[in-house]
Design an enzyme around this catalytic site. Structure first.
Site, short mmCIF file in Angstrom:
data_model
loop_
_atom_site.label_atom_id
_atom_site.label_comp_id
_atom_site.label_asym_id
_atom_site.label_seq_id
_atom_site.Cartn_x
_atom_site.Cartn_y
_atom_site.Cartn_z
CG HIS A 1 -1.68 -1.36 1.11
ND1 HIS A 1 -1.81 -1.94 2.28
CD2 HIS A 1 -3.11 -1.81 0.35
CE1 HIS A 1 -2.82 -3.19 1.78
NE2 HIS A 1 -3.01 -2.71 0.60
CG ASP B 1 1.88 -1.42 3.29
OD1 ASP B 1 1.00 -1.46 4.55
OD2 ASP B 1 0.93 -2.36 2.52
CG ASP C 1 -12.00 -10.49 2.84
OD1 ASP C 1 -11.85 -11.51 2.44
OD2 ASP C 1 -11.43 -9.50 1.80
CG ASP D 1 -8.25 -11.95 3.79
OD1 ASP D 1 -8.36 -11.96 2.41
OD2 ASP D 1 -7.58 -11.32 3.77
CG ASP E 1 -4.27 -10.35 -0.21
OD1 ASP E 1 -4.45 -10.07 1.68
OD2 ASP E 1 -5.79 -9.39 -0.03
C1 XLS Z 1 -8.25 -6.70 1.66
C2 XLS Z 1 -8.15 -6.37 0.00
C3 XLS Z 1 -6.69 -5.91 0.46
C4 XLS Z 1 -5.82 -5.35 -1.02
C5 XLS Z 1 -4.72 -4.23 -1.16
O1 XLS Z 1 -9.74 -7.38 0.73
O2 XLS Z 1 -8.34 -7.92 -0.52
O3 XLS Z 1 -5.48 -6.76 1.32
O4 XLS Z 1 -5.60 -6.71 -1.29
O5 XLS Z 1 -5.39 -3.09 -0.71
MG MG Z 2 -6.62 -8.18 -1.66
#
Ligand code: XLS
Ligand code: MG
Length: 344
Positions: free
Chosen positions: A48, A51, A247, A249, A282
């Site tokens: 980002h 970051d 979400d 991940d 991710d």
């Molecule tokens: C969030 C996103 C984020 C993007 C990067 O849901 O996956 O992590 O990949 O901004």
């Molecule tokens: Mg992502």
């Protein structure tokens, strides 16, 4: 040896805080993460804007570039590339009601300022990709924004980025909801539509995240295939997701191995990576994970992705063809299950 080059972002190693509770692990310094990413076999890091350049709002354009050069030197030290820079348009008080689609002109200008700075940072880091995860671009209250005007605002914002830098590529990472309620650009099909409406569609493509496709009720491998058919899959965020909820991940493949296999299979079959595209992971560790295991979910995701690549290479296309010709889909399905269970 994998045919793929893998990438990861610093946010993929985090301290475990969520909306309902504080951190459960120690914060790991940025350089330590980068060093460990190299050791684990990653080829590139994703960023980002903040970051790469913390405190970005309070720095001048020249100061931002100078900070980015320091990050480039650090990446060089560990033999890593930068894959992309993504403006973080969801944390700031200016983006409470979105960035490019905000109802407030000043806030839309702020979103453009961060986007231009992200392009500057990408140039310093030696990468040509900007990722737009459109976190707050949509509506919380449906009547606050016109979906027509909002879509046009997104196209205009991308056109301005394309004008600002003649080489930069824009990758939209679609997600149907969260944190926004109704997203304006929720799937890879929307991304292709937006791309076509910009002034240079050849520089606007997509990044598909598995969990985001699942949240939209879609199959990630088909989303990947759709973008690849258009020549516009320039990034992936592989992970996993248990159904249509928040979400998650999760580690790649842990919820739906067959679906994960089909994502790798479509990437392998269509030469993903031949133009320098990375396979991004991710993924996030569970909140219960201890500090000493902060990278385990990354190691596990790599291991699963590589094992599925090997399965994809062994896939018996002549058997598949026979099954399709004889319409014996039951046999083909069982073959896939046997392959994944290690019985073939
Ligand atoms: C969030 C996103 C984020 C993007 C990067 O849901 O996956 O992590 O990949 O901004
Ligand atoms: Mg992502």
């Amino acid at each position: 040896m994998s045919r793929f080059q893998f990438s990861v972002g610093p946010w993929n190693v985090h301290s475990g805080a969520d909306s309902y509770g504080p951190a459960t692990r120690d914060e790991i310094p940025f350089e330590e993460k980068v060093k460990k990413f190299a050791e684990l076999g990653f080829s590139a890091v994703q960023f980002h804007d903040d970051d790469a350049v913390p405190n970005i709002n309070n720095l001048s354009e020249e100061e931002i570039k100078a900070e980015a050069r320091k990050v480039k030197a650090l990446l060089d030290r560990y033999g890593l590339k930068a894959e992309f820079v993504a403006p973080r348009l969801w944390m700031d008080p200016h983006t409470i009601d979105g960035g490019y689609m905000s109802s407030c002109e000043k806030d839309r200008e702020f979103a453009m300022w961060r986007s231009y700075r992200s392009i500057d940072i990408a140039n310093e880091l030696g990468c040509d990709k900007i990722v737009l995860w459109l976190a707050r671009e949509g509506t919380l209250c449906a009547e606050t924004k016109s979906p027509v005007e909002s879509t046009r605002r997104l196209i205009e914002a991308i056109d301005k980025m394309l004008d600002y830098d003649k080489k930069i590529k824009i990758l939209i990472e679609p997600k149907p909801n969260e944190p926004i309620d109704r997203s304006i650009c929720g799937t890879i099909g929307h991304v292709m539509g937006v791309s076509a409406a910009t002034k240079d569609p050849s520089r606007v493509g997509g990044l598909l995240e598995s969990a985001h496709a699942i949240l939209a009720g879609l199959d990630p491998s088909h989303e990947i295939g759709f973008a690849m058919a258009m020549g516009k899959l320039w990034g992936v965020h592989l992970n996993d997701q248990n159904g249509i909820k928040f979400d998650q991940d999760k580690t790649f493949g842990v919820e739906n191995l067959r679906q994960a296999f089909n994502q790798i299979k479509v990437l392998v079959e269509n030469g993903y990576g031949k133009n320098g595209e990375y396979v991004g992971l991710d993924v996030k560790a569970m909140r219960t994970t201890k500090t000493e295991d902060s990278y385990k979910h990354l190691e596990n995701s790599l291991r699963i992705a590589k094992a599925l690549e090997e399965k994809a290479e062994r896939f018996d296309y002549s058997f598949q063809k026979k099954c399709v010709e004889s319409r014996d889909f039951e046999a083909l399905e069982m073959y896939v299950m046997d392959l994944l269970m290690g019985l073939k």
